[in-house]
Design a protein around this motif. Structure first.
Motif, PDB file in Angstrom:
ATOM      1  N   MET A   7       0.813  -1.214   0.000  1.00 24.42           N
ATOM      2  CA  MET A   7       0.000   0.000   0.000  1.00 24.42           C
ATOM      3  C   MET A   7       0.848   1.267   0.000  1.00 24.42           C
ATOM      4  O   MET A   7       0.492   2.271  -0.617  1.00 24.42           O
ATOM      5  CB  MET A   7      -0.927   0.000   1.216  1.00 24.42           C
ATOM      6  CG  MET A   7      -1.951  -1.110   1.231  1.00 24.42           C
ATOM      7  SD  MET A   7      -2.960  -1.035   2.734  1.00 24.42           S
ATOM      8  CE  MET A   7      -3.878  -2.569   2.587  1.00 24.42           C
ATOM      9  N   THR A  11       0.761   4.090  -2.806  1.00 23.16           N
ATOM     10  CA  THR A  11       0.438   5.472  -2.447  1.00 23.16           C
ATOM     11  C   THR A  11       1.462   6.428  -3.046  1.00 23.16           C
ATOM     12  O   THR A  11       1.103   7.478  -3.596  1.00 23.16           O
ATOM     13  CB  THR A  11       0.394   5.631  -0.920  1.00 23.16           C
ATOM     14  OG1 THR A  11      -0.639   4.796  -0.393  1.00 23.16           O
ATOM     15  CG2 THR A  11       0.123   7.073  -0.522  1.00 23.16           C
ATOM     16  N   LEU A  15       0.440   9.393  -5.743  1.00 21.52           N
ATOM     17  CA  LEU A  15       0.708  10.800  -5.453  1.00 21.52           C
ATOM     18  C   LEU A  15       1.719  11.383  -6.427  1.00 21.52           C
ATOM     19  O   LEU A  15       1.590  12.538  -6.871  1.00 21.52           O
ATOM     20  CB  LEU A  15       1.194  10.956  -4.019  1.00 21.52           C
ATOM     21  CG  LEU A  15       0.196  10.573  -2.926  1.00 21.52           C
ATOM     22  CD1 LEU A  15       0.818  10.738  -1.546  1.00 21.52           C
ATOM     23  CD2 LEU A  15      -1.087  11.412  -3.034  1.00 21.52           C
ATOM     24  N   ALA A  70       1.859  10.996   5.421  1.00 20.27           N
ATOM     25  CA  ALA A  70       1.049   9.772   5.391  1.00 20.27           C
ATOM     26  C   ALA A  70       1.848   8.648   6.025  1.00 20.27           C
ATOM     27  O   ALA A  70       2.977   8.372   5.600  1.00 20.27           O
ATOM     28  CB  ALA A  70       0.672   9.410   3.959  1.00 20.27           C
ATOM     29  N   VAL A  72       2.045   4.866   6.499  1.00 18.43           N
ATOM     30  CA  VAL A  72       1.527   3.617   5.959  1.00 18.43           C
ATOM     31  C   VAL A  72       2.386   2.436   6.420  1.00 18.43           C
ATOM     32  O   VAL A  72       2.116   1.303   6.066  1.00 18.43           O
ATOM     33  CB  VAL A  72       1.485   3.674   4.408  1.00 18.43           C
ATOM     34  CG1 VAL A  72       0.615   2.576   3.829  1.00 18.43           C
ATOM     35  CG2 VAL A  72       0.994   5.031   3.919  1.00 18.43           C
ATOM     36  N   THR A 119      -2.174  11.610   7.710  1.00 20.49           N
ATOM     37  CA  THR A 119      -3.056  10.471   7.470  1.00 20.49           C
ATOM     38  C   THR A 119      -2.440   9.215   8.068  1.00 20.49           C
ATOM     39  O   THR A 119      -1.324   8.836   7.717  1.00 20.49           O
ATOM     40  CB  THR A 119      -3.290  10.247   5.962  1.00 20.49           C
ATOM     41  OG1 THR A 119      -3.866  11.417   5.379  1.00 20.49           O
ATOM     42  CG2 THR A 119      -4.225   9.061   5.736  1.00 20.49           C
ATOM     43  N   ASP A 200      -3.471   0.577  -5.205  1.00 17.22           N
ATOM     44  CA  ASP A 200      -3.566   1.978  -5.625  1.00 17.22           C
ATOM     45  C   ASP A 200      -4.846   2.645  -5.114  1.00 17.22           C
ATOM     46  O   ASP A 200      -4.920   3.883  -5.047  1.00 17.22           O
ATOM     47  CB  ASP A 200      -3.475   2.116  -7.145  1.00 17.22           C
ATOM     48  CG  ASP A 200      -4.636   1.459  -7.871  1.00 17.22           C
ATOM     49  OD1 ASP A 200      -4.877   0.258  -7.662  1.00 17.22           O
ATOM     50  OD2 ASP A 200      -5.301   2.162  -8.656  1.00 17.22           O
ATOM     51  N   ILE A 202      -5.818   2.534  -2.054  1.00 16.87           N
ATOM     52  CA  ILE A 202      -5.406   3.190  -0.813  1.00 16.87           C
ATOM     53  C   ILE A 202      -4.728   4.514  -1.151  1.00 16.87           C
ATOM     54  O   ILE A 202      -4.946   5.532  -0.487  1.00 16.87           O
ATOM     55  CB  ILE A 202      -4.472   2.289   0.000  1.00 16.87           C
ATOM     56  CG1 ILE A 202      -5.263   1.129   0.605  1.00 16.87           C
ATOM     57  CG2 ILE A 202      -3.775   3.079   1.119  1.00 16.87           C
ATOM     58  CD1 ILE A 202      -6.338   1.546   1.607  1.00 16.87           C
ATOM     59  N   GLY A 203      -3.897   4.514  -2.183  1.00 14.40           N
ATOM     60  CA  GLY A 203      -3.265   5.752  -2.620  1.00 14.40           C
ATOM     61  C   GLY A 203      -4.274   6.812  -3.001  1.00 14.40           C
ATOM     62  O   GLY A 203      -4.115   8.003  -2.680  1.00 14.40           O
ATOM     63  N   GLN A 204      -5.346   6.405  -3.655  1.00 14.37           N
ATOM     64  CA  GLN A 204      -6.397   7.345  -4.030  1.00 14.37           C
ATOM     65  C   GLN A 204      -7.092   7.915  -2.798  1.00 14.37           C
ATOM     66  O   GLN A 204      -7.467   9.095  -2.771  1.00 14.37           O
ATOM     67  CB  GLN A 204      -7.411   6.643  -4.943  1.00 14.37           C
ATOM     68  CG  GLN A 204      -6.853   6.233  -6.298  1.00 14.37           C
ATOM     69  CD  GLN A 204      -7.693   5.187  -6.996  1.00 14.37           C
ATOM     70  OE1 GLN A 204      -8.793   4.845  -6.550  1.00 14.37           O
ATOM     71  NE2 GLN A 204      -7.180   4.644  -8.090  1.00 14.37           N
ATOM     72  N   VAL A 206      -5.681   8.245   0.239  1.00 17.60           N
ATOM     73  CA  VAL A 206      -4.740   9.189   0.845  1.00 17.60           C
ATOM     74  C   VAL A 206      -4.790  10.519   0.095  1.00 17.60           C
ATOM     75  O   VAL A 206      -4.787  11.595   0.701  1.00 17.60           O
ATOM     76  CB  VAL A 206      -3.306   8.615   0.833  1.00 17.60           C
ATOM     77  CG1 VAL A 206      -2.301   9.683   1.276  1.00 17.60           C
ATOM     78  CG2 VAL A 206      -3.202   7.391   1.737  1.00 17.60           C
ATOM     79  N   SER A 207      -4.855  10.444  -1.217  1.00 17.15           N
ATOM     80  CA  SER A 207      -4.940  11.653  -2.037  1.00 17.15           C
ATOM     81  C   SER A 207      -6.183  12.470  -1.686  1.00 17.15           C
ATOM     82  O   SER A 207      -6.143  13.703  -1.640  1.00 17.15           O
ATOM     83  CB  SER A 207      -4.960  11.279  -3.526  1.00 17.15           C
ATOM     84  OG  SER A 207      -5.100  12.419  -4.339  1.00 17.15           O
TER      85      SER A 207
END
Length: 314
Positions: A7, A11, A15, A70, A72, A119, A200, A202-204, A206-207
């Motif tokens: 993840m 992320t 980003l 962030a 993670v 986050t 990805d 999870i990346g979205q 966080v974004s």
């Protein structure tokens, strides 16, 4: 914090693709370099042991000013029933995740933009009451409680929590490819979205927390609807006598097989569902989920939809 696999790496990729300058951390320069080769855009990284205060301080001195943080990274998870937990194992779990997140966040405060964001990515065990996850729940629950208070103390800096469900990440690579595919197919098929998560996503999420300046003190469940299902099933409450719950009603039900009248060994209806839908037994007792026409419901989503349609148990 994190960013070299799973993840965290996803992320960083998300980003970076959105134009952010990304800084990742890892235990060694080798793992960082490997991750950097998989991230396009403006991305760099520095070694970090987030259980060591000196390492944390050195990392943030190299990083300089930040807009967003962030976390993670993961530590050692301590599994097992409460009565069997070892204090030393629990201490290690807290040191590697809770104290690691604490040290990194505190060290970052002097570098973070006043209206930036933090986050935390935690596990869902802290709100699921799953037997065998007491230690994991304690660690993640501590981070959650800390984050809520931080959101008030540190305002206008925003503090939020991401709680992932089941994701296809390298943590499951101990399985063979065939075993992992079967596992994800079975578990994903029980979710409303019909699949497990992609890193990805999870990346979205966080974004989203980074971009949305009106969100703080929030938990976002990125779990394909799993938490929604568990929440509503558990609202039916604890019970030990099926007869009083089912008597005189209609609709979806649990058929008793080889079971002493009115007795059940489970605490919640969610646990009974899990046993029934996986065709397993609980202390030698088997349950079947069926609709008002007497047809078995072998799919979690179908059973849950029938439950919410207005039917009750009998």
């Amino acid at each position: 914090m994190g960013g070299t696999s799973g993840m965290g790496l996803a992320t960083a990729q998300v980003l970076s693709s959105e134009g952010y300058r990304v800084i990742i951390s890892g235990r060694s320069q080798d793992t960082i370099n490997k991750a950097l080769s998989e991230v396009a855009g403006d991305c760099t990284g520095f070694p970090l042991d987030f259980t060591d205060a000196a390492s944390v301080a050195s990392f943030f001195e190299q990083v300089g000013s930040l807009d967003h943080l962030a976390l993670v990274g993961s530590g050692k998870a301590v599994w097992g029933n409460f009565r069997d937990l070892k204090l030393e194992d629990l201490k290690v779990a807290f040191e590697q995740k809770f104290y690691g997140f604490f040290l990194c966040t505190q060290a970052a405060l002097g570098k973070l933009r006043a209206d930036g964001s933090i986050t935390f990515v935690i596990g869902g065990a802290s709100r699921s009451a799953i037997p065998g996850t007491t230690g994991v729940a304690a660690v993640n629950g501590a981070i959650q409680a800390m984050a809520f208070t931080m959101a008030k103390e540190l305002a206008p800096l925003r503090v939020n929590i991401l709680s992932p469900g089941l994701f296809d990440t390298p943590v499951y690579n101990w399985m063979t490819p065939e075993q992992k595919a079967d596992f994800f197919k079975q578990m994903g098929g029980e979710l409303p979205v019909g699949r497990v998560g992609k890193p990805d996503e999870i990346g979205q999420a966080v974004s989203y927390f980074i971009k949305n300046g009106f969100t703080t003190g929030a938990i976002l469940d990125v779990d394909g609807g799993d938490g929604y299902i568990k929440y509503w099933l558990n609202q039916l409450g604890c019970f030990r006598n099926l007869t009083s719950l089912f008597s005189g009603s209609r609709g979806v039900g649990l058929e008793q097989r080889d079971l002493a009248e009115g007795q059940v060994a489970h605490e919640t209806i969610a646990e009974v569902y899990m046993q029934a839908l996986h065709n397993k037994t609980a202390q030698g007792k088997t349950f079947e989920v069926y609709n008002e026409k007497g047809n078995p419901l072998t799919n979690w989503s179908a059973a849950f939809a029938a439950l919410l349609s207005g039917a009750v148990f009998h």
